[in-house]
Design an enzyme around this catalytic site. Structure first.
Site, short mmCIF file in Angstrom:
data_model
loop_
_atom_site.label_atom_id
_atom_site.label_comp_id
_atom_site.label_asym_id
_atom_site.label_seq_id
_atom_site.Cartn_x
_atom_site.Cartn_y
_atom_site.Cartn_z
N ASP A 1 0.96 -1.03 -0.21
CA ASP A 1 -0.10 -0.06 -0.14
C ASP A 1 0.85 1.16 0.05
OD1 ASP A 1 -2.19 1.76 0.37
OD2 ASP A 1 -3.02 0.52 1.94
N ASP A 2 0.72 2.07 -0.96
CA ASP A 2 1.68 3.22 -1.14
C ASP A 2 2.79 3.03 -1.30
OD1 ASP A 2 -0.78 4.22 -0.86
OD2 ASP A 2 -0.54 5.58 0.82
N CYS B 1 -5.79 4.31 -3.06
CA CYS B 1 -6.08 3.03 -2.86
C CYS B 1 -7.15 2.33 -3.13
CB CYS B 1 -6.15 2.74 -1.19
SG CYS B 1 -4.68 3.73 -0.36
N HIS C 1 -11.15 -2.46 2.01
CA HIS C 1 -11.37 -0.94 1.34
C HIS C 1 -12.63 -1.31 0.05
CE1 HIS C 1 -9.41 2.90 0.60
NE2 HIS C 1 -10.47 2.88 1.52
N ASP D 1 -0.48 -0.73 -4.81
CA ASP D 1 -1.72 -0.32 -5.09
C ASP D 1 -1.62 0.95 -5.90
OD1 ASP D 1 -1.21 1.02 -2.78
OD2 ASP D 1 -3.42 1.21 -2.26
CA CA Z 1 -2.58 3.08 -1.53
#
Ligand code: CA
Length: 466
Positions: free
Chosen positions: A36-37, A76, A134, A286
């Site tokens: 993530d990121d 995201c 999410h 992502d």
């Molecule tokens: Ca993300």
């Protein structure tokens, strides 16, 4: 002889597909490791020497590195919606980061979209989702309703990493968007008291799932929220980065180290069980890194939230020992949507909806010599930003409304916009054609949090205790 012939005759008469034991066994396991990121430059296999990722590098060395691997969005939620459906998410209005709205069945992945888990279920797969969901918090949108047999993780977009901060017993104790980041974790439909650092807990559950399910085809969606904010790490991982002075960068590096250890445990388990040759393992982020929160996108322009390369080109690799080449770099542009197409092709199941990715295996094996995609597209509805890439030329309207064409083969950092009106016209025409099939956002997003609360004053009232 007769006992074998009778079922065969029945199968022929009633057109029942005859599956041999070998076909069933040969369906490969599918693992997606999503971070993530994590920035394009935040893995050793893309050249980073500061931040050590020996196990992600091992995965990449076992298989193929995508140098031009993209997410389908720059933050995201929509990126995950694209990944899990294999479809451009604007086709179904998933154009925003969804709010945590557990009473709202329309905030999340529409039920007529098919998840990869639902598709693989048709091929007899056992499916587990771990980590960040999410894709909707409403009871109808949770992982166990979307094709997954098991779930361990959290439903919202962000979460705390330190178990002592997971103080909300369940969602009935959540009173704001950000309260949701403190809930206890869900194991299927039950809240659990976790004692481990979040990333370690996800790795443990992943290894256990593989151990328990390795005798039949499985799909593991391991969606770490690391190294997304909040920047929180334990001394075990911080101590590995004594030379990094910047506190955010050091914590971020430690969070990546925790992921990397987990990837190592998972790869070890595949080898120990002798299933690594029957398991496709994808790794990607992502969206691009947020450089104000410790990430590094290398030479790429901008980062998370931008359609410049730093926001959408991500660290991306795949291993499938013996089935795809080892230790090579694949330079043609590919996109996270290709994972769905690859998985269902190799599992020999069909998709319910039109998908927009390609089965990458014949391209990686050079059975197909051309590029998998003629064009790739991105759109950020709220920012009125979009981009299209055709071969090495990219046309972008960025968050500031600036337009430009860049030749990525010569200008990876998107510094020198070309003056080429005919190319611009052609790429805009292609984009408009693609965009004509998209729909408007289906739900309010994080940016509309206050407005949503005004429209739904009972958002957090009388929420069920689970
Ligand atoms: Ca993300």
């Amino acid at each position: 002889m007769e006992s074998k012939l009778i079922p065969l005759i029945f199968a022929v008469i009633f057109c029942i597909p005859i599956k041999t034991k070998a076909q069933q066994i040969n369906k490969p396991n599918i693992i997606i490791i999503l971070t993530d990121d994590q920035g394009y430059g935040d893995v050793g296999f893309n050249g980073n020497r500061q931040l050590k990722t020996p196990n992600l590098d091992r995965l990449a060395a076992n298989g193929t590195i995508f140098t031009n691997g993209y997410a389908s969005y720059a933050v995201c939620g929509p990126s995950r919606a694209g990944l899990i459906t294999g479809r451009y998410q604007d086709r179904f209005g998933y154009s925003r980061n969804p709010l945590f709205a557990p009473k709202d069945s329309t905030t999340g992945l529409p039920l007529n979209e098919e998840t990869l888990a639902e598709a693989l279920k048709k091929g007899g797969y056992k499916n587990m989702a771990i980590g960040k969901w999410h894709l909707g918090a409403h009871a109808s949108q949770r992982p166990l309703k979307r094709g997954f047999d098991e779930f361990f993780g959290f439903l919202s977009g962000g979460h705390k990493y330190l178990p002592e901060q997971l103080t909300r017993n369940d969602i009935s104790e959540v009173n704001s968007q950000f309260d949701a980041y403190n809930t206890k974790l869900l194991k299927n439909n039950t809240r659990v008291d976790e004692t481990a650092y979040l990333t370690d807990a996800f790795s443990r559950e992943a290894v256990n799932f593989v151990e328990e399910n390795h005798k039949k085809p499985f799909f593991l969606y391991l969606a770490y929220n690391a190294p997304h904010a909040p920047l929180q790490a334990t001394e075990k991982y911080l101590s590995r980065h004594p030379t990094i002075k910047n506190k955010d960068r050091k914590t971020y590096a430690a969070m990546v180290s925790a992921v990397d250890d987990g990837v190592g445990l998972l790869l070890d388990k595949l080898e120990e069980l002798h299933i690594e040759k029957n398991t496709i393992v994808f790794f990607l982020s992502d969206n691009g890194g947020n450089e104000s929160k410790g990430a590094y996108n290398g030479v790429l322009r901008k980062g998370k939230g931008s359609l410049h390369e730093g926001g959408i080109r991500v660290p991306f690799a795949v291993q499938w020992p013996g089935k795809i080449p080892k230790g090579i770099k694949y330079e043609n542009p590919i996109i996270a949507l290709d994972i769905f197409a690859t998985a269902i092709a190799q599992a020999n199941v069909s998709s319910k909806n039109t998908i927009h990715g390609k089965d990458l295996i014949p391209y990686l094996n050079a059975d197909k010599k051309e590029a998998p995609h003629e064009e790739l597209y991105w759109k950020m509805y709220d920012k009125q930003s979009y981009a299209v890439r055709k071969n090495n030329l990219k046309f972008i309207k960025n968050n500031k409304g600036e337009i430009g064409i860049y030749d990525l083969s010569k200008d990876l950092s998107e510094k020198n916009a070309l003056k080429d009106s005919s190319t611009q016209k052609e790429l805009k025409r292609l984009y408009s054609k693609w965009d004509s099939l998209n729909i408007k956002p289906m739900f309010d997003g994080l940016r509309q949090n206050k407005a949503y609360n005004l429209k739904h004053p009972d958002r957090f009232k009388n929420v069920e205790k689970y």
